[in-house]
Design a protein around this motif. Structure first.
Motif, PDB file in Angstrom:
ATOM      1  N   THR A   1      11.866  -1.512   1.342  1.00 56.33           N
ATOM      2  CA  THR A   1      10.716  -2.318   1.731  1.00 56.33           C
ATOM      3  C   THR A   1      11.219  -3.518   2.539  1.00 56.33           C
ATOM      4  O   THR A   1      12.418  -3.760   2.638  1.00 56.33           O
TER       5      THR A   1
ATOM      6  N   GLY B   1       6.903   1.041   5.517  1.00 54.80           N
ATOM      7  CA  GLY B   1       5.786   0.152   5.787  1.00 54.80           C
ATOM      8  C   GLY B   1       5.165   0.294   7.154  1.00 54.80           C
ATOM      9  O   GLY B   1       5.558   1.125   7.974  1.00 54.80           O
TER      10      GLY B   1
ATOM     11  N   VAL C   1       2.941  -0.730   2.418  1.00 52.78           N
ATOM     12  CA  VAL C   1       3.830   0.412   2.213  1.00 52.78           C
ATOM     13  C   VAL C   1       3.052   1.708   2.026  1.00 52.78           C
ATOM     14  O   VAL C   1       3.449   2.759   2.531  1.00 52.78           O
TER      15      VAL C   1
END
Length: 574
Positions: free
Chosen positions: A252, A271, A299
């Motif tokens: 992430t 993402g 995400v």
């Protein structure tokens, strides 16, 4: 005043001392060596006490209280310690609120100490009185007002313990002015979990074994790695798990720098503006192993179409995050380091060669369709080109701080974070103005490393006054301004989804060079490709702060992109 050394002399005093000195002593007992703040009437007694401890505790005078909290965040993120921000009552305290919210959403350990009007004036709407405790309650792990001078060391010690324990986050301690003046004997004892603060859950081997069974059976698995890995110091265990299991790893935005980007199993950023492969193939996975991440909308995209073929293992220290957005087949409620270490002992050694090859095919497509044009433009300077140059000159070893916008996404995509705690940005709140003050704290928290701040012209002007702090304290931040005279991310959305109706996004910018030079910071401006390499080199060779303005293409977009409301596999490459 005699220089007080660490030890019992600092921790105990039979002779009464003021509440203000008790505050300062407790900070020293908590191993605080730097704090960021702005004085005012409500906190003035504490500032008077700080005067006697200049050799023990460095205070950074910011130019705005929001700068103090963002700097404390940057310090915490680069150093791994608790950041400290100090402000007066009323507007001083409320100016911290945005940064407190930012720290709460991004799990950053900070302690904010705010002055308050005297106890007899509480509730009278006195000058600069505001109920900051209740204002901050929804965005802190703990918000408390001290009611007696005797409780100062215990409350502040508890504040630090809560800020750094479990899932880290911000704590606010409000201290009325009369309590800062009052006197009492002093005694400091570190706070411990035995005093009733829940630190972290107990690892369940039953959950670990259930997770291991799914990992051992999976054919198309992927690991989704968030900041929880960094916060628990689990980078080594993550690498070990990936190499034993053969599972490809995606990160992430806040998870970046927790797994080496040059590893064969690294498949990219997750993402909205992440890499093509991990987004496209999420909906083909048969297993997702989520570690220290919260399945936020950036995400997952459309939750109703997210990972419908996959079983999901979710490892997280915060029970509230498990199952909150995505149904979970195997929850592992635990500290990431403990959980990953236990998993490594339970899983079989495997390879997923053909599956990993799918990600490589996607990367080849992305390289051709997106990356090549971004890093090697035929004319002009793109944001990606600048980030690539900085990355090469720093060998991927710098602490990189970004503001919020297109430059943030480009930096996250094209800087190869090779060391832990290298990527610092505003994730959950997306706070424009974060970058410049956060870079001050980041640099002071990692003085042995190069700190580069990559900022857009919009975000810079929200906190441009902190150039005064950087200059005054000679903080060695290398500031790279990517100037396109637009609020670039909003403009991109208006181009793609609002028929190019550019509503109030074009910036009429000042002469940044005049402003920067006015603060006495070395400045250079680049608008030609051939000028860029040497300019970056000069910037990095400078021992102190440096400001490099790069004029980039005005209407350059960030791709790939998963449009809002779309499924993650509905990825646009242009």
């Amino acid at each position: 005043m005699e220089n007080i050394q660490y030890g019992e002399t600092l921790r105990r005093s039979e002779q009464p001392i003021t509440g203000a000195e008790a505050i300062v002593r407790t900070l020293l007992c908590e191993n605080v060596d730097i704090l960021f703040g702005y004085p005012g009437g409500g906190i003035m007694p504490t500032y008077d006490a700080l005067f006697d401890y200049k050799n023990e505790l460095r205070h950074i005078l910011v130019r705005h209280e929001q700068g103090a909290i963002h700097a404390a965040q940057g310090y915490a993120r680069s150093s791994g310690k608790v950041g400290v921000a100090l402000a007066t009552s009323g507007p001083g305290a409320t100016n911290l609120v945005t940064g407190i919210a930012d720290a709460y959403l991004d799990s950053t350990p900070v302690v904010c100490l705010t002055g308050q009007v005297g106890g007899k004036l509480l509730g009278t709407d006195a000058f600069q009185e505001i109920d900051i405790m209740n204002i901050s309650l929804p965005i802190t792990k703990w918000s408390v007002q001290i009611r007696s001078v005797e409780e100062i060391p215990d409350v502040i010690a508890r504040a630090f313990y809560i800020a750094r324990s479990g899932r880290p986050g911000p704590v606010l301690v409000d201290i009325p002015k009369d309590i800062q003046f009052a006197k009492a004997p002093y005694s400091y004892t570190p706070w411990s979990s035995s005093k009733g603060v829940k630190v972290k859950p107990t690892l369940s081997m039953k959950q670990v074994e259930a997770a291991a069974a799914l990992i051992n059976e999976a054919c198309r698995p992927m690991m989704l790695v968030g900041q929880g890995v960094t916060l628990s110091g689990a980078e080594k265990e993550l690498l070990q798990l990936a190499e034993i299991s053969g599972i490809p790893v995606a990160q992430t935005l806040l998870g970046l720098s927790s797994f080496p980007t040059d590893h064969p199993l690294y498949v990219g950023l997750l993402g909205m503006h992440g890499n093509y492969g991990p987004n496209l193939l999420t909906n083909e996975c048969d297993l997702l192993v989520a570690v220290g991440m919260r399945f936020d909308d950036r995400v997952t995209g459309d939750l109703s179409r997210y990972a419908k073929k996959a079983k999901i293992i979710h490892i997280d220290i915060d029970e509230a995050e498990i199952g909150k957005n995505v149904p979970v087949d195997v929850p592992v409620l635990a500290d990431a380091k403990e959980a990953l270490e236990a998993l490594c002992a339970c899983i079989s050694r495997r390879e997923h060669g053909s599956w990993v090859a799918r990600f490589k095919e996607c990367m080849a497509t992305e390289q051709q369709e997106v990356i090549e044009n971004q890093l090697h433009p035929k004319k002009g300077i793109t944001m990606g080109m600048v980030v690539k140059e900085v990355a090469e000159k720093t060998e991927g070893e710098a602490v990189v701080v970004t503001d919020v916008g297109q430059h943030q996404m480009v930096t996250s995509r094209y800087y190869p974070f090779k060391r832990q705690r290298s990527q610092i940005t505003s994730g959950g709140l997306g706070t424009m103005g974060f970058g410049l003050p956060a870079s001050m704290g980041a640099a002071l928290g990692a003085l042995h490393r190069t700190t580069v701040a990559v900022i857009g012209d919009g975000g810079l002007q929200m906190k441009i006054q902190e150039l005064g702090t950087i200059s005054n304290e000679n903080i060695p931040v290398k500031i790279v301004l990517l100037n396109n005279n637009f609020l670039g991310m909003v403009r991109q959305w208006q181009e793609l989804f609002f028929e190019k109706r550019y509503s109030f996004v074009e910036m009429s910018n000042p002469d940044f060079g005049m402003i920067v030079k006015g603060y006495g910071i070395p400045y250079e401006k680049v608008d030609k490709q051939e000028e860029l390499p040497l300019a970056v080199e000069r910037m990095l060779k400078c021992s102190g702060p440096y400001f490099l303005e790069v004029v980039v293409e005005k209407e350059d977009n960030v791709f790939p992109m998963v449009p809002a409301g779309c499924a993650v596999n509905e990825v646009r490459l242009k």
